[in-house]
Design an enzyme around this catalytic site. Structure first.
Site, mmCIF file in Angstrom:
data_model
loop_
_atom_site.group_PDB
_atom_site.id
_atom_site.type_symbol
_atom_site.label_atom_id
_atom_site.label_comp_id
_atom_site.label_asym_id
_atom_site.label_seq_id
_atom_site.Cartn_x
_atom_site.Cartn_y
_atom_site.Cartn_z
ATOM 1 C CD GLU A 406 -3.223 -1.338 1.964
ATOM 2 O OE1 GLU A 406 -2.557 -1.084 3.129
ATOM 3 O OE2 GLU A 406 -4.416 -1.383 1.338
ATOM 4 C CD GLU A 475 -3.634 -7.254 2.930
ATOM 5 O OE1 GLU A 475 -4.761 -6.716 3.040
ATOM 6 O OE2 GLU A 475 -2.655 -6.510 2.807
HETATM 7 C C1 GAL Z 1 -5.009 -3.879 3.856
HETATM 8 C C2 GAL Z 1 -3.727 -3.778 4.414
HETATM 9 C C3 GAL Z 1 -3.286 -4.383 5.738
HETATM 10 C C4 GAL Z 1 -4.764 -4.474 6.596
HETATM 11 C C5 GAL Z 1 -5.888 -4.717 6.027
HETATM 12 C C6 GAL Z 1 -7.352 -4.601 6.639
HETATM 13 O O1 GAL Z 1 -5.409 -2.749 3.126
HETATM 14 O O2 GAL Z 1 -2.995 -4.148 3.307
HETATM 15 O O3 GAL Z 1 -2.604 -4.197 6.094
HETATM 16 O O4 GAL Z 1 -4.702 -2.838 6.914
HETATM 17 O O5 GAL Z 1 -6.212 -3.856 4.623
HETATM 18 O O6 GAL Z 1 -7.132 -5.006 8.070
#
Ligand code: GAL
Length: 948
Positions: A406, A475
């Site tokens: 990010e 993620e």
């Molecule tokens: C993503 C980020 C993570 C965490 C997650 C939400 O955008 O890369 O570090 O913040 O969202 O829990």
């Protein structure tokens, strides 16, 4: 400009190199140091580097540690926003500054000549002196720095002083979603560097799956020889390629060959894993096979020590992951302590090793001024990448390098990628933020919806470059609170489309900090700006107890899938490499949850990607509802689990419950005083609700649609939060208007309209009670009246019984909780638990503990008396010592105080969970829409231990 605000990397350190041990002397400087925290650099004492400086009045602090967790200052949590003004590269003048001092003697016989002083992690910026001489400055909190100190060391009375600043220009590059914590949080070590020793080495160990040959070549200094006794390799000149037949390394068979690199002066143990990572035909492959990444994102966290994590803790993570079928880890969002990667090599996990980089706080500012695109940060970016790759280049488990997280996009990232490609052409480059995939080798997204994954799978992406790359979700499946829901549908997509190669659940562990009686999260330390419990989003609780989300994930990603139907038992191998030969397949037949027969199935070896069907074993007849459960478990112990560890299972219903016996005669309804008596039940004549059953005081059952909202119900990522819509509709405060209570003859019929204040819509409810000897039957009919604005949280009955009924036993789904879109791990069986044990202690309290597909449940007191509920055919239930309103109001687990009653919900259905806390909401098939519903339950009192 002060070194603190210099946007460049630190200075004074020696070039980065691989993490390794050797037979040269080393000495740990971990232990008790002197420590003093000043509110700013200006307020910090002068002269701490001097021998004569008096630190006797300072506190003591263990090193490694993070000082906020030892009573100095306080932890603070933000996800995206920087907790200081965005004025790069400047940081607040009120910059907590921790001075650390250690006086130490060298071990006897320490060699003269070169010695390096290694820091594995200092958050965020450290200025270092040894014996009065400044060594330099380190930045890059989760990266190693080494300083040459040979000429400065004395046999005794060395003084090491480290001044650590909480904030520095580097803080702009370290905006990861985690606690802001400061200090020397990883090991400090002195390493003698013998002349003519091995300064650094890089092993390249490829594997050719077509020939079975491995090629090893070591890039290192002159005159280094390689020994790999197991392969008969002795004194081979390290730099010369060597080709020989080997067994390859994979996460499933982490075959390592122990060897040594040596010169006359030094010998270094090496562990070599042969494997080749490639991208071919748009697929990410290792040793010629497409991988399916069943991964998690791992932050380093311990509820007491924060990011200072021991090797034992790292091992605990690896073992837990392996035991839950996880095969991959993304080291979000920084290189972990080097020990973790050694464990990944040893136990077998595919790793995306991510650089210590995130500038997310620029996103709310439209990315204006983002360091990724500003030349003044270029060197710092490259320095971070170099230190990541150089340290971890010898780990076979690392299959992708990630530039960071990010940080939007920009030239500095592109240059990092270019550097990596040149330095290590053997591993592809990952970075999610490069949406056009201009400088990365794999297409990565976070929290893509199922539809989006499907489009990518069909290669319908309009961006041509992206379309042909392997795709992964770095993620997904946000594990905040109760959830994630919807994982099964992701798995189906990953299996349907070869280019969709799986992903990494966000995230492994809740970052709760141990506090008095509970785990703390953002805001609990009085932070003026914070992101609350968004830091509590892991598959394991802060103390590493698996949450239901982990149990569900383990089931979804099981490497062996067992399905059974009348045609037989089908075993499918979902390993990427292994056959099923290491597994035994056992079956058990349970009659209403009690084992009545068992055996072992003879399953021929099934190869990766294949399946076989074998006939059903011959089974005895059973009296009640019976299920066959087939499990695949390990035949012998692995390094990460004992023999008998179950990796997959499946169930088949064998015989249905017998047809109900003809009903006895119905009993009459009597009216006595203000009460109505029907069989063993007494009812309030005005409201028509049950007041006692078989002598047990009972409240309700009454129609209920509310649940204590989950983080996902309140989540804002999928449009309007469900919880907001429910609240606006008033579903948390429904009122019950009694329309009629008819107690004529043999039926008690209670009609109500259940509706929220201020709204025209509601639910007509008809409760029809009938008595059959000692049993009461309730037929419930729910009919929506008017236009409901959306979904319902749940639909069922709420009732309360005496708190003495503290033990539950049921036949149905279990043993753990389940919700419609997170129910794969629930098997049908007979389970028991205390009422207290039915609760899932989510760090931020919310709806939990639902047991699904329950045929019958009993709640009993220690003397065996109590109540039994039978479904016709099934129901869901929760039982807890507080009601939904108390659960909703609680902010920490210890806010939940047991009352005198057990509150029971007995439901037709619950709304799904989804992942709207960060991702898609509840899929359409799991949404609970108001509709005409009929539902039948049977109630009776049980006494003693007989009514089994
Ligand atoms: C993503 C980020 C993570 C965490 C997650 C939400 O955008 O890369 O570090 O913040 O969202 O829990």
């Amino acid at each position: 400009m002060s070194y603190v605000e210099d946007p460049g990397p630190g200075h004074g350190s020696v070039p980065p190199r691989a993490a390794f041990t050797s037979d040269a002397p080393s000495c740990s400087l971990n232990g008790t140091w002197r420590f003093r925290l000043s509110p700013s650099l200006a307020a910090a004492p002068a002269g701490i580097e001097g021998d004569g400086f008096d630190d006797s009045g300072w506190d003591e602090l263990p090193v490694p540690s993070l000082w906020q967790l030892h009573g100095h200052g306080r932890p603070a949590y933000t996800n995206v926003p920087y907790p200081f003004p965005v004025d790069p590269p400047h940081v607040p003048s009120d910059n907590p500054t921790g001075d650390h001092r250690l006086r130490f003697d060298l071990p006897g016989g320490w060699p003269a000549g070169s010695t390096v002083l290694r820091f594995d992690g200092i958050d965020s910026c450290g200025r270092i002196w040894l014996n009065g001489t400044e060594l330099g400055v380190t930045k890059g909190s989760r990266l190693t720095s080494e300083f040459e100190v040979g000429s400065l060391l004395r046999p005794t009375g060395n003084v090491l002083a480290v001044r650590v600043h909480q904030w520095s220009a580097a803080s702009y590059l370290e905006d990861q979603d985690m606690w802001w914590l400061s200090g020397i949080f990883r090991a400090v070590t002195l390493l003698a560097r013998p002349a003519g020793g091995i300064a650094d080495y890089g092993v390249r160990a490829d594997y050719d799956h077509t020939t079975g040959l491995g090629t090893v070549r070591v890039e290192t200094g002159p005159d280094v020889v390689l020994d790999i006794p197991e392969l008969g390799v002795t004194a081979h000149p390290a730099g010369e390629p060597l080709e020989l037949p080997v067994e390859p390394w994979s996460a499933e068979s982490p075959r390592l060959y122990d060897g040594t690199l040596s010169t006359a002066a030094e010998s270094v143990p090496v562990r070599i894993g042969f494997r080749t990572v490639s991208i071919e035909d748009g697929l990410l492959k290792v040793n010629g096979r497409r991988l399916l990444l069943r991964g998690v994102n791992r932050h380093e966290h311990d509820p007491r020590t924060g990011r200072a994590v021991s090797r034992e803790t790292a091992l605990a993570d690896v073992l837990l992951m392996k035991r839950h079928n996880i095969n991959a880890v993304r080291t979000s969002h920084y290189p972990p302590d080097a020990a973790f990667l050694e464990l990944c090599d040893e136990y077998g996990l595919w790793v995306i090793d991510e650089c210590d980089l995130e500038t997310h706080g620029f996103e709310p500012l439209g990315w204006v001024g983002n360091p990724s695109a500003e030349p003044m940060w270029a060197e710092a970016y490259l320095d971070r990448m170099r230190r990541t790759v150089e340290r971890d280049k010898n780990r076979p488990s690392v299959i992708l390098w990630s530039l960071g997280n990010e940080s939007h996009t920009g030239e500095n990232l592109a240059r990092m990628a270019e550097w990596v490609r040149h330095r290590d052409p053997t591993r592809p480059v990952h970075y999610e933020g490069d949406h056009d995939c201009a400088y990365v080798d794999v297409h990565s997204r976070m929290y893509a919806t199922h539809e989006e994954v499907e489009r990518i799978g069909r290669r319908e992406d309009d961006n041509e470059r992206r379309r042909d790359l392997p795709f992964l979700q770095c993620e997904y499946g946000h594990a905040m609170g109760n959830g994630p829901g919807g994982l099964l549908e992701y798995r189906e997509l990953f299996e349907r489309y070869p280019n969709c190669q799986g992903g990494f659940i966000w995230e492994w562990i809740d970052h709760g900090l141990a506090a008095d009686g509970h785990f703390a999260y953002g805001g609990d330390f009085g932070e003026p700006i914070h992101d609350g419990n968004f830091v509590i989003d892991g598959l394991v609780f802060p103390d590493r107890t698996p949450s239901p989300g982990l149990i569900e994930y383990a089931k979804i990603i099981e490497p062996v899938r067992i399905a059974a139907d009348a045609a037989g038992i089908r075993v499918s191998n979902h390993y990427d490499f292994l056959t099923t030969e290491h597994l035994v397949f056992t079956w058990v037949l349970e009659d209403e949850g009690t084992a009545v027969a068992q055996g072992v199935l003879d399953i021929p070896a099934v190869h990766s990607g294949q399946s076989v069907t074998v006939p059903m074993p011959s089974l005895p007849a059973t009296a009640g509802e019976s299920w066959l459960t087939v499990s695949a478990s390990s035949a012998s112990a692995a390094s990460w689990a004992p023999a008998g560890h179950v990796v997959g299972w499946g169930q088949l219903p064998v015989s249905a419950a017998p047809a109900a016996a003809p009903l006895p005669r119905r009993g009459p309804v009597f009216r006595t005083g203000g009460r109505l008596v029907l069989g063993t039940g007494e009812f309030d004549a005005v409201t028509g609700t049950l007041t006692t059953l078989g002598g047990h005081a009972v409240r309700g059952p009454r129609l209920d649609v509310w649940r204590a909202t989950t983080d996902n119900d309140r989540g804002t990522f999928a449009g309007r939060p469900a919880a907001e819509q429910w609240r606006e509709a008033g579903l948390h405060r429904m009122q019950h208007r009694v329309i009629s209570v008819d107690a004529d003859g043999e039926e008690l019929v209670v009609r109500t309209r259940v509706a929220p204040p201020a709204q025209p819509f509601g639910l007509f409810t008809a409760y029809t009670w009938t008595a059959f000897e000692d049993r009461l039957r309730l037929r419930l009919e729910v009919t929506p009246d008017g236009e409901f604005p959306g979904t319902l949280p749940r639909l069922g009955l709420a009732m309360a019984v005496p708190g003495t009924l503290g033990s539950a036993e049921w036949f149905g789904g279990g043993p753990g909780e389940a919700y419609p879109d997170s129910s794969q791990a629930a098997r049908i069986g007979r389970f028991s638990s205390s009422v207290d044990g039915l609760q899932t202690p989510y760090v931020y309290p919310q709806e939990n503990g639902n047991r699904t597909a329950v045929r019958w449940a009993r709640l009993t007191a220690p003397d065996g008396t109590g109540l039994r509920i039978d479904g016709e055919p099934q129901f869901d239930f929760t039982a807890r010592r507080w009601d939904a309103a108390a659960l909703e109001a609680a902010r920490h687990t210890d806010d939940l105080v047991p009352g005198d009653l057990v509150h029971l919900s007995v439901d037709v259905a619950q709304h799904g969970l989804g992942t709207a806390s960060c991702g898609p909401g509840v899929l359409p098939q799991y949404r609970l829409m108001p509709q005409k519903t009929e539902f039948t339950l049977w109630f009776r009192a049980v006494s003693g231990h007989r009514d089994r």
